[in-house]
Design an enzyme around this catalytic site. Structure first.
Site, mmCIF file in Angstrom:
data_model
loop_
_atom_site.group_PDB
_atom_site.id
_atom_site.type_symbol
_atom_site.label_atom_id
_atom_site.label_comp_id
_atom_site.label_asym_id
_atom_site.label_seq_id
_atom_site.Cartn_x
_atom_site.Cartn_y
_atom_site.Cartn_z
ATOM 1 N N HIS A 1 26.795 18.109 46.323
ATOM 2 C CA HIS A 1 25.749 19.149 46.307
ATOM 3 C C HIS A 1 24.967 19.199 45.007
ATOM 4 C CE1 HIS A 1 26.932 21.353 50.012
ATOM 5 N NE2 HIS A 1 28.135 20.892 49.713
ATOM 6 N N LYS B 1 17.351 33.850 43.648
ATOM 7 C CA LYS B 1 18.376 32.805 43.677
ATOM 8 C C LYS B 1 19.190 32.964 42.404
ATOM 9 C CE LYS B 1 14.896 29.740 43.999
ATOM 10 N NZ LYS B 1 14.960 28.647 44.929
ATOM 11 N N ARG B 2 20.260 32.180 42.248
ATOM 12 C CA ARG B 2 21.010 32.267 41.004
ATOM 13 C C ARG B 2 20.086 31.997 39.820
ATOM 14 N NH1 ARG B 2 26.728 33.173 41.239
ATOM 15 N NH2 ARG B 2 26.622 32.684 39.037
ATOM 16 N N LYS C 1 16.537 26.077 37.527
ATOM 17 C CA LYS C 1 15.742 26.695 38.597
ATOM 18 C C LYS C 1 14.453 27.312 38.042
ATOM 19 C CE LYS C 1 19.824 27.822 41.421
ATOM 20 N NZ LYS C 1 19.686 27.133 42.711
ATOM 21 N N THR D 1 18.020 26.176 49.983
ATOM 22 C CA THR D 1 17.987 26.586 51.389
ATOM 23 C C THR D 1 17.151 27.852 51.558
ATOM 24 O OG1 THR D 1 20.166 27.526 50.935
ATOM 25 C CG2 THR D 1 20.112 25.538 52.278
ATOM 26 N N LYS E 1 14.390 29.511 54.446
ATOM 27 C CA LYS E 1 14.425 30.866 55.010
ATOM 28 C C LYS E 1 13.075 31.553 54.853
ATOM 29 C CE LYS E 1 19.219 31.006 53.658
ATOM 30 N NZ LYS E 1 20.129 31.275 52.562
HETATM 31 O O1 CBF Z 1 23.829 22.281 49.440
HETATM 32 C C1 CBF Z 1 23.787 23.648 49.325
HETATM 33 C C2 CBF Z 1 23.276 24.059 47.971
HETATM 34 O O2 CBF Z 1 24.289 23.779 47.012
HETATM 35 C C3 CBF Z 1 23.966 24.166 45.680
HETATM 36 O O3 CBF Z 1 23.741 25.549 45.661
HETATM 37 C C4 CBF Z 1 25.163 23.879 44.771
HETATM 38 O O4 CBF Z 1 25.921 24.744 44.486
HETATM 39 N N1 CBF Z 1 25.362 22.685 44.304
HETATM 40 C C5 CBF Z 1 22.722 23.419 45.221
HETATM 41 O O5 CBF Z 1 22.384 23.818 43.920
HETATM 42 C C6 CBF Z 1 21.565 23.682 46.181
HETATM 43 O O6 CBF Z 1 20.459 22.893 45.842
HETATM 44 C C7 CBF Z 1 21.980 23.344 47.610
HETATM 45 O O7 CBF Z 1 20.984 23.732 48.499
#
Ligand code: CBF
Length: 841
Positions: A374, A567-568, A573, A678, A682
């Site tokens: 991820h 978002k976080r 970001k 994601t 949305k």
């Molecule tokens: O794949 C799901 C999401 O995972 C993360 O939040 C993560 O914790 N590694 C990514 O940062 C996101 O880009 C990703 O959509």
């Protein structure tokens, strides 16, 4: 022990079998029964909390009946199952989702109204199940919904944290963390006190040869912690399939405290064992995309993995099949590297406990696991120190060394003499101390590795896992672009839009086949339709404006352009880019004549998100946003033209209010850093446009909806490395507009500038790793294009309709079908006839 009821008595069971309610009257009956018996209350002291509890219990009874049937059906069918191992499941609220998925929300609404309650108030009583940090955990929750909705035999395995992600409070502009004790009353879980697994830690390994000359390893000593299962039913949409999420909770093995110590007055140490054991599942680590390498975290990982595998293997053994059939019956997906120990644990079970040969066992293991990566961020890639491992899991470390040895031997055979390659790909990093590289272990122990968006999957193949592509070949690596469940993120969050879409596409079918949204294209220029569409967006903005007023005290104009970034909080970001842009807008407004101001589209800049408690820079960004808001929001020169809002404690249930209300949302990570994202999906699905970089899933969203319908800006991923190099070794001149923004900050316009020195300094003096200055000009220009585009509402609405119409690809159902076909090789289990559930709305 055989607990099955003997044949002659089964008729009685069948006669009195629990029957889920289907009518309004039966629902009310259940609610009243739960209030008067389960909750021991009456109509004279039934408040909204009690009504929520009773309504949830009524639905829970329903779900559990279907859950039982589903489990029986899946057991009898004896087909392959998927186990999704995730340390995070960001589920949010369950009641609304359950009502919608079983198709009985209208019945519940009427029933509750007859009993004296408004359904919205009842839904709002629920505490979010916030067992996750952000995208990764929410993805797991969407996947559970899709797996059940598509009738896949699938279980989620996770940890039952006593404390989910902390609650965020904003005090004087700063983030303050407050514990989230969410288990006070949780009607959605079933404790399974009969399903308890012993999990071993520490101790040592004794090795010897048995009579047959076989090497045997025995892991002995150390301590045992008990894992108790808690099951949470996961209802599919419009299907009776109700899958299971099993969460483990930790307890001391003795289960009792030490009476002798207690009696002799040593109260603290009399309960120390329990407390130490219970700590394992006590708290979710609040770091997103950041690995801290703490021992307790490794303990959590092993505790969860060991209990889950014990459970999976136990179930398999009941079928009496040969071990070689294990991968035909079981697919285990590793959600990131957090469950990678499962690979080692299964190998250990097979060789140490079941007596299989190494090779035979290893074939089973690698055919069973799939690994999803991820992130490419180096600070998020898990590594564990070898001494820590040695102490906590001595046998596992030996097995890891063996896995590595066999792996490196195979690499040596393929690339003879390439010592650099061996060093680069070794599972053990030769550092001080040595480290176990979990991502490498996950790759070596899985048959498929996937990234979560096209760009990301390409990047892992060309950067962090490049050598592994050479070793295993490209076919081992694949892409499954993320998706979201339209049930929660459209139907539940935006009921009016869902209704409008249903009325034009022949019902709720689009919720099961999101490509049906395509039919909306023909309404993109339809006057009546556009009017209704715009009214719904406006109503959603009014709802958010009310929420903003009630939580922050600030009045915002719902007719203004709502620009949202939730978002976080993370430097990659780039919320800092956004707030610097806001300050630039503020400067621009201040410099405008009243005539010029009249031409500007009013804007509300809305932020939300949590910073990891130890992530100082992220906290500084929150502080700056709040301080800018405090100044801008009361500046009479600005009025409605600009408002800056920080929404406290962003979570799933708040996202359900925020997402449908955006005009634009920001997904502006430095190119190549956001694996997918994601929330971008949305927002578009709810009729908002995007301002974004060419990163993660933004790229595929652009491809699907068309580049006329998205505001892209900034440098490309392929240029990032060179730019960083120039910053560090060449000249680095800041964007002149950004300099003006920094000058204003430094003039103490937003409070003591010293508080923001590290933030501006990271860009001015420390290499601007995230390319804020490089992208600033393009960002500001693109925001001006947004302003202009928004003035033409007719075109804007058309763009949003076309975008929604083209979002079918981003359903998590599509993802799950791809995983099933490309990675799991698993089929859905037909339910016979569709239940008729979900037909109501
Ligand atoms: O794949 C799901 C999401 O995972 C993360 O939040 C993560 O914790 N590694 C990514 O940062 C996101 O880009 C990703 O959509």
């Amino acid at each position: 022990v055989e607990a099955s009821i003997p044949e002659p008595q089964r008729d009685a069971w069948k006669k009195f079998q629990a029957k889920p309610f289907v009518s309004k009257d039966d629902f009310e009956k259940e609610v009243v029964r739960h209030v008067e018996t389960t909750l021991a209350r009456s109509m004279f002291n039934c408040d909204e909390t009690a009504a929520y509890a009773a309504a949830s219990l009524a639905f829970r009874d329903r779900l559990i009946t279907e859950w039982n049937r589903t489990q029986q059906r899946q057991t009898f069918a004896d087909t392959k199952r998927v186990y999704y191992l995730s340390l995070e499941f960001l589920m949010g609220r369950a009641l609304d989702n359950a009502m919608l998925n079983v198709g009985l929300k209208n019945i519940a609404k009427e029933g509750l109204s007859e009993l004296g309650f408004r359904i919205e108030d009842i839904i709002n009583q629920e505490h979010d199940a916030a067992l996750g940090n952000g995208g990764l955990g929410r993805l797991a929750a969407c996947f559970l919904d899709s797996m059940a909705s598509l009738n896949f035999p699938a279980w989620g395995y996770g940890l039952r944290y006593k404390y989910g992600i902390f609650k965020q409070e904003i005090v004087d502009g700063y983030q303050v963390e407050v514990p989230d004790y969410w288990l006070d009353f949780n009607p959605w879980e079933f404790p399974r006190h009969d399903i308890v697994v012993d999990v071993q830690f520490y101790g040592g390994v004794r090795k010897y040869q048995d009579e047959a000359g076989k090497n045997v390893a025995v892991w002995e000593g150390g301590e045992i912690v008990k894992a108790t299962a808690y099951d949470v039913p996961i209802p599919g949409f419009n299907t009776p399939t109700t899958n299971n999420m099993r969460l483990w909770s930790s307890k001391a093995a003795s289960g009792e405290f030490d009476f002798q110590k207690f009696n002799s007055g040593d109260y603290e140490s009399s309960v120390a064992d329990q407390q130490r054991a219970e700590t394992i599942s006590a708290v979710l680590y609040p770091n997103d995309n950041l690995d801290r390498g703490k021992e307790l975290r490794l303990k959590q990982q092993y505790f969860w993995v060991a209990a889950s595998l014990y459970d999976i293997v136990r179930r398999f053994k009941k079928s009496k099949r040969a071990w070689s059939e294990f991968p035909d019956q079981i697919a285990i997906q590793l959600n990131d590297t957090h469950p990678t120990l499962a690979i080692v644990e299964l190998q250990r079970i097979l060789i140490d406990m079941e007596g299989l040969d190494w090779d035979e066992a290893w074939t089973i293991v690698t055919n069973t696991f799939g690994y999803t990566n991820h992130t490419v961020l180096p600070e998020a890639l898990e590594k564990w120190s070898v001494p820590l491992f040695q102490n906590l899991l001595p046998r596992h470390l030996q097995i890891i060394y063996d896995i590595n040895m066999f792996f490196l031997q195979s690499v040596e055979r393929k690339f003879p003499g390439d010592r650099d390659m061996l060093g680069r790909v070794s599972i053990i990093e030769e550092s001080q101390p040595k480290m176990v590289r979990m991502a490498f272990l996950a790759i070596v122990g899985s048959h498929k590795v996937n990234g979560v968006a096209e760009l990301h999957s390409d990047l892992i193949k060309t950067t962090i896992f490049k050598d592994f592509v050479k070793i295993f070949g490209p076919d081992k690596f694949t892409n499954v672009t993320n998706g979201i469940t339209p049930r929660r993120w459209l139907h539940q969050a935006n009921p009016r839009l869902s209704e409008l879409i249903a009325s034009k596409t022949g019902g709720l079918g689009f919720l099961k086949d999101l490509n049906v949204l395509n039919e909306l294209e023909k309404f993109a220029d339809d006057k009546e339709f556009k009017k209704e569409w715009a009214e719904i967006k406006y109503a959603n903005k009014v709802r958010l404006a009310k929420y903003i007023k009630s939580t922050t005290g600030v009045t915002v104009n719902p007719a203004a352009l709502f620009d949202i970034q939730v978002k976080r909080i993370h430097e990659y970001k780039r919320q800092q880019l956004n707030i610097f842009g806001v300050i630039h807008r503020y400067l621009t407004i201040k410099a405008m004549t009243p005539e010029e101001r009249k031409k500007l589209a009013p804007r509300v800049s809305i932020f939300g998100g949590k910073a990891a408690p130890g992530y100082w820079m992220a906290k500084t960004i929150i502080h700056l946003i709040n301080n800018v808001g405090a100044v801008v929001n009361k500046d009479p020169d600005v009025g409605d033209l600009l408002k800056v809002i920080f929404l406290e404690d962003y979570n799933v249930s708040k996202a359900e209010i925020i997402t449908p209300a955006s005009d634009v949302s920001e997904h502006i990570s430095t190119a190549g850093t956001e694996a997918s994202g994601t929330s971008n999906m949305k927002f578009v699905l709810n009729g908002g446009l995007i301002i974004g970089t060419c990163d993660g899933a933004n790229i595929e969203i652009t491809r699907e909806i068309g580049e006329n319908n998205i505001f892209l800006f900034g440098n490309l991923a392929e240029d990032v490395e060179d730019l960083r190099h120039t910053h560090n070794y060449g000249s680095h001149t800041l964007d002149p507009d950004l300099v003006k923004v920094f000058d204003l900050i430094k003039s103490n316009a937003f409070g003591d500038a010293g508080a923001f020195g590290a933030l501006t300094g990271s860009i001015e003096d420390h290499g601007d790793y995230y390319l804020v200055s490089d992208d600033f000009h393009s960002y500001i220009q693109t925001q001006t294009l947004v302003d202009e585009a928004y003035k033409n509402q007719e075109e804007w609405i058309t763009k949003t309709i076309l975008s929604v119409a083209r979002m079918g690809f981003f359903s998590s159902d599509r993802c799950i079908n791809e995983y099933a076909e490309m990675i799991w090789n698993v089929e859905p289990l037909p339910v016979g006839k569709e239940s008729g559930l979900g037909k109501e709305e």
